[in-house]
Design an enzyme around this catalytic site. Structure first.
Site, PDB file in Angstrom:
ATOM      1  N   ASP A 266       0.849  -1.190   0.000  1.00  0.00           N
ATOM      2  CA  ASP A 266       0.000   0.000   0.000  1.00  0.00           C
ATOM      3  C   ASP A 266       0.887   1.244   0.000  1.00  0.00           C
ATOM      4  O   ASP A 266       1.810   1.358   0.814  1.00  0.00           O
ATOM      5  CB  ASP A 266      -0.907   0.012   1.235  1.00  0.00           C
ATOM      6  CG  ASP A 266      -1.949   1.127   1.156  1.00  0.00           C
ATOM      7  OD1 ASP A 266      -2.954   0.929   0.461  1.00  0.00           O
ATOM      8  OD2 ASP A 266      -1.731   2.180   1.788  1.00  0.00           O
ATOM      9  N   HIS A 279      -5.915  13.738  -9.839  1.00  0.00           N
ATOM     10  CA  HIS A 279      -5.988  12.294 -10.082  1.00  0.00           C
ATOM     11  C   HIS A 279      -5.202  11.859 -11.323  1.00  0.00           C
ATOM     12  O   HIS A 279      -4.767  10.703 -11.391  1.00  0.00           O
ATOM     13  CB  HIS A 279      -7.454  11.872 -10.222  1.00  0.00           C
ATOM     14  CG  HIS A 279      -8.192  11.882  -8.914  1.00  0.00           C
ATOM     15  ND1 HIS A 279      -8.092  10.858  -8.001  1.00  0.00           N
ATOM     16  CD2 HIS A 279      -9.012  12.799  -8.346  1.00  0.00           C
ATOM     17  CE1 HIS A 279      -8.830  11.121  -6.932  1.00  0.00           C
ATOM     18  NE2 HIS A 279      -9.412  12.301  -7.125  1.00  0.00           N
ATOM     19  N   GLU A 309      -4.787   2.379  -4.286  1.00  0.00           N
ATOM     20  CA  GLU A 309      -3.330   2.394  -4.296  1.00  0.00           C
ATOM     21  C   GLU A 309      -2.749   1.141  -3.656  1.00  0.00           C
ATOM     22  O   GLU A 309      -1.574   1.100  -3.283  1.00  0.00           O
ATOM     23  CB  GLU A 309      -2.800   3.642  -3.571  1.00  0.00           C
ATOM     24  CG  GLU A 309      -3.049   3.660  -2.074  1.00  0.00           C
ATOM     25  CD  GLU A 309      -4.396   4.268  -1.708  1.00  0.00           C
ATOM     26  OE1 GLU A 309      -4.539   4.686  -0.544  1.00  0.00           O
ATOM     27  OE2 GLU A 309      -5.285   4.339  -2.576  1.00  0.00           O
TER      28      GLU A 309
END
Length: 399
Positions: A266, A279, A309
């Site tokens: 992560d 984004h 993510e």
């Protein structure tokens, strides 16, 4: 009393006319498929070649108001034109460049030999010229297919290679037969065999068009399957496909008593990247991260995007020590990645939870995921940008 001659509907001209009809239908199918998928220029080339060959067979059948020899030369030229176009289509399908001047020069040389060396008086020499043309062009096709070895797993590729090789074999047979005849014309006993091999070559070459059409279909089907299996942004396995692959790997490892590890990765503080830069920048960071994971993972590892993510990697046959080393190598690679988006260069890091398969504790894939998730949370809690492989007791709540 001699037996009466019974006329047959299977005479050579009738067979040739029916073959023309099949050719026209096949050409129509190829062109319709090209209209559906215009990225495949090879299909357009094959469609043009089929139209030209159909015109050649019609010229051989219809009584045109031109002398017999020019009619035969024109017919032969149109039929032979299919073969260089088949070479061109093969190269287009494999993504190779074409030199049209080379193919045109070769065809001109072949037709000059047909007209001036063979001429109207030597049937055997004309067969030799056309047989050599078949051998030359289809040897080029075999060579090009050999260069495209990445498609060997496709049924259409193997079919095309077999048809091209068989075409060369029939052409060699015709060449040897005409050479052994050593005369201006074939004997009556061999004329039927010559016509049969001529039709065989005709059908083999057009079956090759079907094989290229099948290759195009297989590639389109493979593309659709990949789109269904891959995450559209990172081109890694999507959530569903990764879980299917991982479940099969988990079951196999438990049954065989083999080592297995699961990495849950992560990105740290990724929300700040999206909030600060947008984004689009975040998506580009994820794309570059996926490339980094592909480059640093081992052969046989299964990679996927778990969502947002978060990424996941399944390590088959990885011991506890090896899994920890792989995870730390991935963590360092991510920390050193520094993705660049335009003039913007970012620093990122990732936390990784590593769960190793222990059959008594992990009865299913979900339990392995749960442990990796808890270890990932532990890495986040202990400061991020780290690998956790051993669970620690939860801190006791203060009263």
């Amino acid at each position: 009393m001699p037996s009466p001659i019974i006329p047959s509907i299977l005479d050579f001209k009738t067979t040739l006319l029916s073959t023309t009809g099949y050719t026209a239908m096949l050409t129509l199918v190829v062109l319709m498929f090209w209209l559906y998928n215009r990225n495949e220029r090879a299909l357009l080339t094959l469609g043009i070649a089929g139209c030209i060959a159909a015109c050649g067979t019609l010229i051989a059948y219809l009584p045109l108001p031109i002398p017999a020899w020019p009619n035969l030369v024109l017919d032969t030229f149109l039929l032979l034109l299919y073969h260089p176009l088949a070479v061109v289509a093969t190269r287009q399908l494999l993504g190779l460049r074409n030199d049209w001047r080379f193919h045109l020069a070769m065809l001109i040389i072949i037709m000059l030999c047909f007209v001036f060396w063979a001429g109207p008086g030597s049937y055997t020499r004309r067969v030799e010229v056309t047989a050599c043309a078949h051998i030359l062009y289809w040897s080029m096709i075999v060579a090009q297919l050999y260069r495209g070895r990445q498609w060997r797993t496709m049924m259409g590729y193997r079919l095309g290679l077999g048809l091209a090789a068989l075409t060369i074999g029939v052409a060699l047979f015709r060449l040897v037969m005409s050479w052994l005849e050593k005369g201006s014309n074939f004997s009556s006993a061999n004329q039927l065999l010559v016509m049969f091999t001529s039709l065989s070559l005709f059908w083999l070459t057009f079956c090759y068009s079907l094989s290229l059409l099948f290759i195009s279909y297989e590639r389109l089907l493979l593309q659709v399957r990949q789109q269904a299996q891959q995450d559209g942004l990172t081109q890694l396995y999507n959530h569903r496909t990764f879980h299917e692959q991982a479940a099969a790997m988990f079951s196999r490892s438990r049954q065989r008593g083999q080592a297995l590890a699961l990495l849950l990765i992560d990105l740290d503080h990724f929300k700040e990247v999206n909030d600060r830069y947008g984004h689009q920048v975040g998506d580009e960071v994820l794309r570059q991260l996926a490339d980094c994971l592909r480059a640093e993972s081992r052969q046989g590892d299964v990679l996927g995007r778990h969502g947002g993510e978060e990424f996941v990697v399944m390590l088959p046959l990885a011991s506890r020590v090896e899994a920890c080393n792989v995870a730390d190598r991935l963590r360092l690679a991510i920390a050193n990645l520094q993705p660049r988006v335009g003039e913007l260069q970012l620093s990122i890091s990732a936390s990784i939870g590593v769960a190793c398969l222990r059959p008594p504790e992990h009865e299913n894939l979900a339990s392995l995921f749960l442990e990796a998730d808890l270890l990932l949370y532990q890495a986040k809690r202990k400061g991020r940008n780290r690998v956790e492989i051993e669970r620690e007791p939860e801190p006791e709540a203060q009263h």
